[in-house]
Motif scaffolding. Structure first.
Motif, PDB file in Angstrom:
ATOM      1  N   ILE A  15       8.493  12.070 -12.487  1.00  0.00           N
ATOM      2  CA  ILE A  15       9.038  12.179 -10.887  1.00  0.00           C
ATOM      3  C   ILE A  15       9.399  13.284 -11.493  1.00  0.00           C
ATOM      4  CG2 ILE A  15      10.822  10.592  -9.664  1.00  0.00           C
ATOM      5  CD1 ILE A  15       9.172   7.945 -10.761  1.00  0.00           C
ATOM      6  N   ALA A  61       7.394  15.956 -10.416  1.00  0.00           N
ATOM      7  CA  ALA A  61       6.922  16.931  -8.989  1.00  0.00           C
ATOM      8  C   ALA A  61       7.616  16.873  -8.265  1.00  0.00           C
ATOM      9  CB  ALA A  61       6.226  15.110  -8.161  1.00  0.00           C
ATOM     10  N   LEU A  62       9.412  16.329  -8.401  1.00  0.00           N
ATOM     11  CA  LEU A  62      10.324  16.827  -7.449  1.00  0.00           C
ATOM     12  C   LEU A  62      10.639  18.412  -7.868  1.00  0.00           C
ATOM     13  CD1 LEU A  62      13.176  14.267  -7.518  1.00  0.00           C
ATOM     14  CD2 LEU A  62      11.816  14.415  -5.464  1.00  0.00           C
ATOM     15  N   THR A  86       8.178  20.369  -6.332  1.00  0.00           N
ATOM     16  CA  THR A  86       9.006  20.921  -5.056  1.00  0.00           C
ATOM     17  C   THR A  86      10.421  21.553  -4.738  1.00  0.00           C
ATOM     18  OG1 THR A  86       8.757  18.208  -4.701  1.00  0.00           O
ATOM     19  CG2 THR A  86       9.802  18.934  -2.646  1.00  0.00           C
ATOM     20  N   ILE A  92       5.662  15.429  -0.257  1.00  0.00           N
ATOM     21  CA  ILE A  92       5.684  14.530  -2.129  1.00  0.00           C
ATOM     22  C   ILE A  92       6.702  13.758  -1.857  1.00  0.00           C
ATOM     23  CG2 ILE A  92       6.473  16.177  -3.726  1.00  0.00           C
ATOM     24  CD1 ILE A  92       4.954  18.360  -3.047  1.00  0.00           C
ATOM     25  N   GLU A 120       5.299  10.450  -1.196  1.00  0.00           N
ATOM     26  CA  GLU A 120       4.683   9.641  -1.845  1.00  0.00           C
ATOM     27  C   GLU A 120       5.557   9.823  -3.528  1.00  0.00           C
ATOM     28  OE1 GLU A 120       1.820   8.870  -1.353  1.00  0.00           O
ATOM     29  OE2 GLU A 120       1.617   9.041   0.369  1.00  0.00           O
ATOM     30  N   THR A 121       6.306  10.280  -3.519  1.00  0.00           N
ATOM     31  CA  THR A 121       7.056  10.110  -5.293  1.00  0.00           C
ATOM     32  C   THR A 121       8.178   9.095  -4.827  1.00  0.00           C
ATOM     33  OG1 THR A 121       7.325  12.751  -5.904  1.00  0.00           O
ATOM     34  CG2 THR A 121       9.187  11.264  -6.282  1.00  0.00           C
ATOM     35  N   ASN A 147       7.760   5.717  -7.152  1.00  0.00           N
ATOM     36  CA  ASN A 147       9.377   5.308  -7.831  1.00  0.00           C
ATOM     37  C   ASN A 147       8.883   3.652  -8.073  1.00  0.00           C
ATOM     38  OD1 ASN A 147      11.554   5.302  -9.509  1.00  0.00           O
ATOM     39  ND2 ASN A 147      13.064   5.806  -7.466  1.00  0.00           N
ATOM     40  N   TYR A 197      -0.539   9.081  -4.395  1.00  0.00           N
ATOM     41  CA  TYR A 197       0.433  10.375  -4.872  1.00  0.00           C
ATOM     42  C   TYR A 197      -0.663  11.135  -5.404  1.00  0.00           C
ATOM     43  CZ  TYR A 197       3.350  12.800  -7.858  1.00  0.00           C
ATOM     44  OH  TYR A 197       3.735  13.917  -9.054  1.00  0.00           O
ATOM     45  N   SER A 242       0.920  18.594 -12.860  1.00  0.00           N
ATOM     46  CA  SER A 242       1.208  18.128 -12.465  1.00  0.00           C
ATOM     47  C   SER A 242       0.598  16.379 -12.029  1.00  0.00           C
ATOM     48  CB  SER A 242       2.287  17.619 -11.345  1.00  0.00           C
ATOM     49  OG  SER A 242       3.676  18.380 -11.946  1.00  0.00           O
ATOM     50  N   ALA A 283      -0.750  12.794 -13.487  1.00  0.00           N
ATOM     51  CA  ALA A 283      -0.216  11.715 -13.293  1.00  0.00           C
ATOM     52  C   ALA A 283      -1.431  10.555 -13.581  1.00  0.00           C
ATOM     53  CB  ALA A 283      -0.235  11.641 -11.064  1.00  0.00           C
TER      54      ALA A 283
END
Length: 107
Positions: free
Chosen positions: A6, A9-10, A13, A38, A41-42, A46, A71, A94, A98
């Motif tokens: 997570i 992914a951020l 972003t 993003i 989906e994150t 979560n 995701y 990433s 995943a």
């Protein structure tokens, strides 16, 4: 390990955010849309993971698997945008992580 996914992914972003108005055109209409996709989906992933950690029912397990698949599909759809933005390698990593997390997720 899920928290690391997570976080990555951020982080990606924010890398997209740094691109400004570069006119990503192929599969992307705007940097804002990429970031929103993003983030959404994150957030769903979560939430599913949090729910599963408090109640490890089959339904919550299925929700995690579904959220991971969604995701991963979103990341696959944005790979071209990441390549154009110069973060394709990190983005692909990433995505690979995943996919590994999904395959390692057992319930």
């Amino acid at each position: 390990m899920k928290s690391l996914l997570i976080f990555k992914a951020l982080a990606i972003t924010f890398l997209f955010s740094a691109c400004g108005d570069d006119g990503l055109v192929n599969d992307c209409s705007s940097v804002l849309e990429i970031n929103q996709t993003i983030a959404a989906e994150t957030g769903l992933l979560n939430t599913a993971i949090t729910n599963f950690s408090t109640d490890q029912s089959q339904e919550n397990c299925d929700n995690v698997v579904g959220a991971y698949n969604s995701y991963i599909d979103a990341l696959r759809g944005l790979q071209g945008c990441a390549n154009e933005a110069g973060v394709g390698t990190e983005f692909a990593q990433s995505l690979s992580e995943a996919e590994t997390n999904l395959s390692d997720f057992g319930c």
